[in-house]
Write a protein that holds these residues in place. Structure first.
Motif, mmCIF file in Angstrom:
data_model
loop_
_atom_site.group_PDB
_atom_site.id
_atom_site.type_symbol
_atom_site.label_atom_id
_atom_site.label_comp_id
_atom_site.label_asym_id
_atom_site.label_seq_id
_atom_site.Cartn_x
_atom_site.Cartn_y
_atom_site.Cartn_z
ATOM 1 N N LEU A 25 29.206 1.793 -57.457
ATOM 2 C CA LEU A 25 28.865 0.373 -57.315
ATOM 3 C C LEU A 25 28.087 -0.132 -58.533
ATOM 4 O O LEU A 25 28.427 -1.173 -59.109
ATOM 5 C CB LEU A 25 28.054 0.152 -56.037
ATOM 6 N N ALA A 50 35.603 0.906 -61.100
ATOM 7 C CA ALA A 50 35.332 1.524 -59.799
ATOM 8 C C ALA A 50 36.292 2.681 -59.546
ATOM 9 O O ALA A 50 35.882 3.745 -59.065
ATOM 10 C CB ALA A 50 35.442 0.483 -58.685
ATOM 11 N N GLY A 101 32.167 3.003 -52.120
ATOM 12 C CA GLY A 101 31.817 2.151 -53.253
ATOM 13 C C GLY A 101 33.052 1.515 -53.882
ATOM 14 O O GLY A 101 33.065 0.323 -54.200
ATOM 15 N N THR A 102 34.113 2.307 -54.045
ATOM 16 C CA THR A 102 35.356 1.783 -54.607
ATOM 17 C C THR A 102 35.968 0.730 -53.702
ATOM 18 O O THR A 102 36.433 -0.321 -54.158
ATOM 19 C CB THR A 102 36.357 2.933 -54.838
ATOM 20 N N LEU A 104 34.388 -1.150 -51.553
ATOM 21 C CA LEU A 104 33.539 -2.345 -51.572
ATOM 22 C C LEU A 104 33.830 -3.200 -52.803
ATOM 23 O O LEU A 104 33.949 -4.426 -52.699
ATOM 24 C CB LEU A 104 32.063 -1.957 -51.528
ATOM 25 N N ILE A 105 33.989 -2.575 -53.948
ATOM 26 C CA ILE A 105 34.337 -3.318 -55.162
ATOM 27 C C ILE A 105 35.708 -3.970 -54.994
ATOM 28 O O ILE A 105 35.906 -5.131 -55.362
ATOM 29 C CB ILE A 105 34.300 -2.396 -56.406
#
Length: 114
Positions: A25, A50, A101-102, A104-105
């Motif tokens: 992130l 990401a 995290g990926t 979410l991006i």
């Protein structure tokens, strides 16, 4: 399972998850800011970063090297399986953090969850 061991596992799993999550992130967001400064499309750069940072998030969470995998190899040679399971749990926790995290991006950039 021993209560102290369970607390240890949960603490370590949480730490590995959030370290991997933070690497992906933070790297993607800061890379997007750099893209703005260099007049590149920030959302495209964020998404590409990401994806590229996913593996580095896992490696960073696990200590920066492949010691976890080497420890698993040693444990198989010794025949003791309990530490193998613990290491696999930590690896999965780091993977889930990096993948979250990926995703979410991806959601922030594309507005959809895949």
């Amino acid at each position: 399972m021993n209560k102290i061991l369970l607390e240890y596992l949960i603490t370590k799993m949480t730490a590995y998850f959030f370290v991997a999550f933070g690497i992906v992130l933070g790297g993607a967001i800061l890379g997007g800011m750099a893209a703005l400064l260099t007049r590149q499309p920030p959302f495209h750069v964020m998404y590409e970063l990401a994806i590229k940072l996913k593996i580095w998030g896992m490696i960073g969470a696990l200590g920066g090297t492949f010691d976890s995998f080497m420890q698993i190899e040693r444990i198989f040679a010794d025949g003791n399986m309990s530490p193998v399971i613990k290491q696999i749990i930590f690896i999965v926790s780091a993977f889930v953090g990096a993948d979250t995290g990926t995703r979410l991006i991806h959601w922030l950039v594309h507005g959809e969850i895949r």
